[in-house]
Scaffold this active site. Structure first.
Site, short mmCIF file in Angstrom:
data_model
loop_
_atom_site.label_atom_id
_atom_site.label_comp_id
_atom_site.label_asym_id
_atom_site.label_seq_id
_atom_site.Cartn_x
_atom_site.Cartn_y
_atom_site.Cartn_z
N CYS A 1 -11.13 3.07 5.57
CA CYS A 1 -10.45 4.32 5.94
C CYS A 1 -10.77 5.46 4.99
O CYS A 1 -10.80 6.63 5.40
CB CYS A 1 -8.95 4.09 5.99
SG CYS A 1 -8.32 3.16 4.57
N GLU B 1 0.85 -1.20 0.00
CA GLU B 1 0.00 0.00 0.00
C GLU B 1 0.88 1.24 0.00
O GLU B 1 0.59 2.22 0.69
CB GLU B 1 -0.92 0.03 1.23
CG GLU B 1 -1.92 -1.11 1.27
CD GLU B 1 -2.99 -0.89 2.33
OE1 GLU B 1 -4.14 -0.71 1.93
OE2 GLU B 1 -2.65 -0.87 3.53
O1 FUB Z 1 -4.32 0.56 8.64
C1 FUB Z 1 -5.39 1.50 8.59
C2 FUB Z 1 -5.64 1.91 7.17
O2 FUB Z 1 -5.98 0.77 6.42
C3 FUB Z 1 -4.47 2.51 6.43
O3 FUB Z 1 -4.27 3.86 6.62
C4 FUB Z 1 -4.83 2.19 5.03
O4 FUB Z 1 -3.76 2.31 4.14
C5 FUB Z 1 -5.33 0.79 5.15
O5 FUB Z 1 -4.25 -0.08 5.19
ZN ZN Z 2 -7.87 4.72 2.90
#
Ligand code: FUB
Ligand code: ZN
Length: 648
Positions: free
Chosen positions: A395, A311
């Site tokens: 999120c 990510e």
């Molecule tokens: O881990 C919390 C949130 O979920 C992160 O900010 C996003 O990238 C996703 O992985």
């Molecule tokens: Zn997000």
């Protein structure tokens, strides 16, 4: 009396000097903008409803709090960071209540806050996952987001307090911060946050309480990284030190690595700490890492984090278009970080990048209907992407909601004798400048048109500076650095007049500085050239080889099948193509389209040959794609037929 400056005083003097620029709060800005006001209203009327429905009805996020509080029986359901979505939705509600008071919404927020408060443990700990799965295991795994959830609690609490004056949630968040402080810090336990967020939140808590303990904690958390303190702890979710920006101490970091959202939140906190303490180590590191992001690792949309595996970031110049991860939250994080970098340095280039991420990479995350979302924001699609109502890891929806509803925070900066205009968003504000009250009204039809006016009305004649950002895209610099450049430097010029006459402004850190005695009724007019520009990327970006992208003003464009007989991959844009732009009120809630007559390739009826014939293609702003179902889409167009990917 003789006055000497001791070395001990120096950091404080630096702080005083640096802190003089501050953002004008959203609560002091009324947005009247044709482009943004409908989006802000839609977040209030639609997006927040979607967040509330998903948080309270469709998923167990609120029920988890009820179970902890004892008003419901059951088990924890969901993911260990789900509490954060409740807090982010509350934060968005807070901004929205200020923009558009709504007693029903406020009642809902108060209900949630009551449930959250009851779920707090006597020692200040708050986390539904651990409270329902075994409090004995809390704070045993640095990657489990207990501090990340707590950070979002603090951000929500500060916003809700500022919007409503109610301090119940603020008190909950203070108890949580004090609980954290009782366990971790100098002489206590180490803690390397698995998902950075608490740092920037503690800075907000410091600003609202003026208790320096919270600023010290934020700095301590940043200082904890890069010393391998996490070794010996369980890290269920963490992949490696680069993923977690833990290879080197933050002050020694020079390269961007790892998870994009975590990095953005951490550097936002670091830039905040640098501004408030004058710590040069943090300042210099921030500037170097920022260059690594913008000069080598950023999409033309201002999106970042190309790789889905982590990510986040991969290697320099690895910017694939169709596979681009580009999480919405990462673009939101770019807005946060670039605002703080601007406050730290006073330089407009950070707002150039902020504007790019805001209008393109981030806004793409929110559908035109306000209730569908993108998690990833690719720059090409074979037609299989679609916007979703919600996500397991949710999120992004509340993140884009809180950003749009807090837009007022990003338009102006002020000092005692200067006003900076960072974003061209029609709005009104009233400030104290040079010991007088000044009403300012900004008006434009941005981003469709480049003529912007400002009425400046001081209560009494007064000398101060008005600093207008001259966007890089209007002065020939596509993006700071050499990752992207305009194919042809346009000859258009910026004009700036005061009361109808050309004003001989100077340029200061990228802003046109207008320093004069201001009187009631003074008017500034700024005219930015809204021309279609072709963009070329540096040869090292293999994905864009032989291709161009289009930009007009701050908006990056794409071609989507919906406007082009279902095709978006079958044409080329040769050199010397002529573009026509026009506003279409009926399309996509009103957009300027760009049209060009270009060679398109079709397969002959016999299926044996291909032929090329000229067609008119229509390009739309990137943020507005995929609002008419799934469609093929492209941002980077080939110059030559050999570069067409005929499969699509
Ligand atoms: O881990 C919390 C949130 O979920 C992160 O900010 C996003 O990238 C996703 O992985
Ligand atoms: Zn997000």
């Amino acid at each position: 009396m003789k006055f000497t400056i001791s070395l001990i005083m120096l950091p404080f003097l630096l702080t005083a000097q640096i802190k003089t620029i501050e953002p004008v709060s959203f609560s002091e800005v009324t947005i009247t903008d044709n482009f943004w006001k409908p989006r802000i209203d839609q977040v209030a009327t639609t997006t927040l409803d979607a967040c509330i429905y998903q948080t309270e009805v469709k998923t167990a996020r609120i029920r988890n709090f009820e179970i902890v509080g004892g008003s419901r029986e059951g088990k924890f359901e969901g993911i260990f960071y789900d509490d954060s979505d409740v807090f982010k939705a509350l934060e968005a509600i807070a901004y929205s209540l200020k923009n558009r008071p709504n007693p029903t919404l406020e009642k809902k927020a108060d209900e949630w806050i009551d449930k959250i408060a009851v779920a707090q443990q006597a020692d200040g700990y708050i986390n539904t996952y651990y409270t329902l799965n075994g409090l004995d295991k809390r704070w045993s795994d640095m990657s489990m987001h207990e501090d990340y959830n707590g950070g979002h609690l603090i951000e929500a609490a500060v916003a809700y307090y500022q919007a409503t004056g109610k301090r119940k949630l603020l008190d909950v968040s203070i108890r949580f911060a004090d609980h954290f402080d009782s366990l971790f810090g100098p002489g206590k336990r180490h803690w390397v946050t698995g998902h950075q967020e608490l740092e920037l939140a503690l800075v907000k808590l410091y600003k609202v309480t003026q208790n320096t303990k919270y600023l010290d904690m934020a700095k301590w958390l940043l200082d904890e990284r890069g010393h391998k303190y996490a070794q010996g702890y369980t890290w269920t979710e963490w992949k490696d030190t680069a993923y977690a920006q833990d290879v080197n101490p933050v002050k020694e970091q020079t390269e961007i690595t790892g998870h994009a959202v975590r990095a953005m939140y951490m550097y936002t906190g670091a830039a905040d700490v640098a501004s408030l303490t004058g710590d040069e180590g943090y300042m210099n590191a921030m500037k170097t890492v920022w260059e690594d992001v913008v000069h080598r690792n950023m999409y033309i949309t201002g999106g970042i984090g190309s790789s889905g595996n982590n990510e986040g970031f991969s290697v320099d110049y690895d910017l694939p278009n169709e596979q681009a991860y580009c999480e919405t939250c990462a673009s939101v994080g770019m807005v946060f970080w670039n605002q703080r970098m601007n406050l730290l340095t006073g330089e407009s280039k950070y707002f150039d990048v902020l504007e790019r991420s805001l209008y393109n990479g981030a806004l793409d995350g929110l559908s035109l209907s306000g209730d569908r979302f993108f998690y990833g924001n690719p720059l090409a699609s074979n037609g299989k992407h679609f916007r979703r109502e919600w996500f397991g890891t949710a999120c992004c929806p509340s993140n884009i909601a809180r950003l749009v509803s807090s837009l007022g925070n990003y338009i102006y900066n002020k000092s005692s004798d200067a006003l900076w205009v960072n974003l061209y968003v029609s709005s009104q504000t009233k400030l104290n400048l040079s010991k007088t009250t000044v009403s300012i009204e900004q008006k434009s039809n941005y981003p469709w048109e480049g003529d912007i006016s400002f009425s400046i009305n001081p209560e009494k004649k007064s000398k101060f500076s008005v600093m207008l950002r001259l966007p890089g895209w209007a002065t020939g610099e596509t993006v700071p650095g050499d990752l992207y450049r305009f194919a042809n430097a346009s000859n258009s010029v910026i004009t700036l007049k005061v009361n109808g006459k050309d004003f001989p402004y100077t340029i200061d850190k990228g802003y046109a500085a207008i320093v004069r005695d201001w009187r009631k009724g003074d008017v500034i007019t700024l005219s930015l050239p809204m021309v279609v520009e072709e963009i070329i990327s540096k040869e090292t970006v293999k994905a864009n080889e032989g291709r161009i992208a289009l930009q007009r003003g701050p908006l990056v464009y794409c071609v989507e099948g919906a406007d082009n007989a279902g095709q978006a991959w079958n044409f080329i844009v040769p050199e010397n193509t002529t573009y026509i732009s026009k506003f279409n009120a009926e399309l996509l809630n009103g957009v300027v389209t760009i049209q060009a007559n270009v060679p398109a390739v079709t397969i002959g009826e016999d299926g044996l040959n291909i032929k090329t014939q000229n067609k008119t293609i229509t390009a739309i702003p990137y943020y507005s794609w995929c609002n008419r179902g799934s469609n093929p889409m492209q941002v980077w167009f080939p110059r030559k037929i050999t570069d067409i990917k005929i499969n699509y």
